[in-house]
Scaffold this active site. Structure first.
Site, PDB file in Angstrom:
ATOM      1  N   PRO A   1       4.200  -5.055   1.340  1.00  0.00           N
ATOM      2  CA  PRO A   1       4.568  -3.822   2.037  1.00  0.00           C
ATOM      3  C   PRO A   1       5.867  -3.241   1.478  1.00  0.00           C
ATOM      4  O   PRO A   1       6.826  -3.971   1.204  1.00  0.00           O
ATOM      5  CB  PRO A   1       4.753  -4.290   3.486  1.00  0.00           C
ATOM      6  CG  PRO A   1       3.908  -5.515   3.601  1.00  0.00           C
ATOM      7  CD  PRO A   1       3.996  -6.185   2.262  1.00  0.00           C
ATOM      8  N   GLU A   2       5.879  -1.931   1.286  1.00  0.00           N
ATOM      9  CA  GLU A   2       7.058  -1.256   0.748  1.00  0.00           C
ATOM     10  C   GLU A   2       7.710  -0.433   1.854  1.00  0.00           C
ATOM     11  O   GLU A   2       7.366  -0.565   3.028  1.00  0.00           O
ATOM     12  CB  GLU A   2       6.641  -0.393  -0.446  1.00  0.00           C
ATOM     13  CG  GLU A   2       5.994  -1.206  -1.562  1.00  0.00           C
ATOM     14  CD  GLU A   2       5.551  -0.358  -2.743  1.00  0.00           C
ATOM     15  OE1 GLU A   2       6.087   0.756  -2.930  1.00  0.00           O
ATOM     16  OE2 GLU A   2       4.642  -0.793  -3.474  1.00  0.00           O
TER      17      GLU A   2
ATOM     18  N   ARG B   1      -0.337 -16.238   3.688  1.00  0.00           N
ATOM     19  CA  ARG B   1       0.122 -16.839   2.433  1.00  0.00           C
ATOM     20  C   ARG B   1       1.541 -17.392   2.519  1.00  0.00           C
ATOM     21  O   ARG B   1       2.013 -18.041   1.584  1.00  0.00           O
ATOM     22  CB  ARG B   1       0.026 -15.816   1.299  1.00  0.00           C
ATOM     23  CG  ARG B   1      -1.393 -15.304   1.065  1.00  0.00           C
ATOM     24  CD  ARG B   1      -1.485 -14.370  -0.122  1.00  0.00           C
ATOM     25  NE  ARG B   1      -1.253 -15.062  -1.380  1.00  0.00           N
ATOM     26  CZ  ARG B   1      -1.247 -14.466  -2.575  1.00  0.00           C
ATOM     27  NH1 ARG B   1      -1.472 -13.156  -2.649  1.00  0.00           N
ATOM     28  NH2 ARG B   1      -1.024 -15.152  -3.670  1.00  0.00           N
TER      29      ARG B   1
END
Length: 264
Positions: A2-3, A107
């Protein structure tokens, strides 16, 4: 990962927690904790109210009344969720006087960190791209001798821009990702600055880009992926000129561009 637009969307979606008191905290995975014992970290934040929630680049910083900060980085697959059952990927559960916040991360590349002082990792970041004046942006660009795509990804240059929005901003500005930053003329830097601000603002308004499993705290997907003009469109025709989009590696990151519209 995510940015800026995705993290901003998540931060806004958990804003209702400001003023709420943390009744209990449970941290189930040491791997996503930075520099803290789960029980000690839980004891430190329990009983405190949230005074502020703010995004800094790709980080979310939760400020506690009376002092202390909980820093959150979502990594590749981290999610903050205000509702839903816990599961095998739920690594933190914060129960408030009204509501529950879950941190899920399949993850485990994200992280949670508590610090008494403002987080040092966040303090070292560059300026906010939606707030930096053009004159400062241009001066910072000129002071570096590197590929412009690599510079945009440098979180010490500006914070929060990642692969998606660097590609999209460079396309709108007509600048090749391998162009040298120190050789950009003022008018090209102005186009890049305006494109960067525009694409980030538009992406926030659209709730970010959901290209994998990103959702906000209410489980809602973003829609800006439908407005991507070059990102992950290798081999597809350019929306402007019809030339096939190409891909090149810059600092080991895939960079998507139109060889006709974008120049060095």
């Amino acid at each position: 990962m995510p940015e800026l637009p995705e993290v901003e969307t998540v931060a806004r979606s958990i804003a209702p927690l400001v003023g709420r008191r943390i009744i209990s905290a449970e941290f189930r995975c040491v791997r996503v904790l930075r520099g803290g014992d789960p029980d000690r970290m839980a004891a430190r934040i329990q009983g405190h109210r949230i005074s502020a929630i703010k995004r800094y680049g790709k980080f979310i910083v939760v400020s506690l009344e009376g002092g202390g900060y909980l820093m959150i980085h979502l990594g590749m697959t981290g999610r903050l969720l205000l509702a839903g059952p816990t599961g095998k990927h739920t690594h933190a559960v914060l129960t408030f006087d009204r509501g529950v916040l879950l941190y899920d991360d399949s993850r485990q590349f994200g992280c949670l960190e508590f610090s008494e002082e403002f987080p040092a990792r966040v303090a070292r970041l560059g300026p906010e791209p939606l707030e930096i004046p053009f004159a400062e942006f241009a001066a910072r660009v000129k002071s570096h001798k590197t590929r412009i795509k690599a510079l945009l990804l440098n979180q010490a240059f500006v914070r929060g821009v990642g692969n998606i929005y660097a590609d999209e901003a460079l396309f709108r500005a007509g600048i090749h990702p391998l162009a040298l930053s120190s050789r950009l003329r003022s008018e090209r830097m102005r186009r890049l600055y305006d494109a960067m601000v525009a694409v980030l603002t538009e992406a926030i308004a659209a709730g970010g880009s959901s290209i994998s499993d990103y959702v906000d705290a209410e489980g809602r997907k973003g829609f800006f992926q439908f407005s991507h003009r070059v990102y992950q469109r290798t081999g597809e025709p350019c929306v402007t000129c019809g030339t096939l989009i190409r891909r090149v590696l810059v600092t080991q990151r895939s960079s998507h561009f139109c060889p006709r519209c974008q120049h060095r």
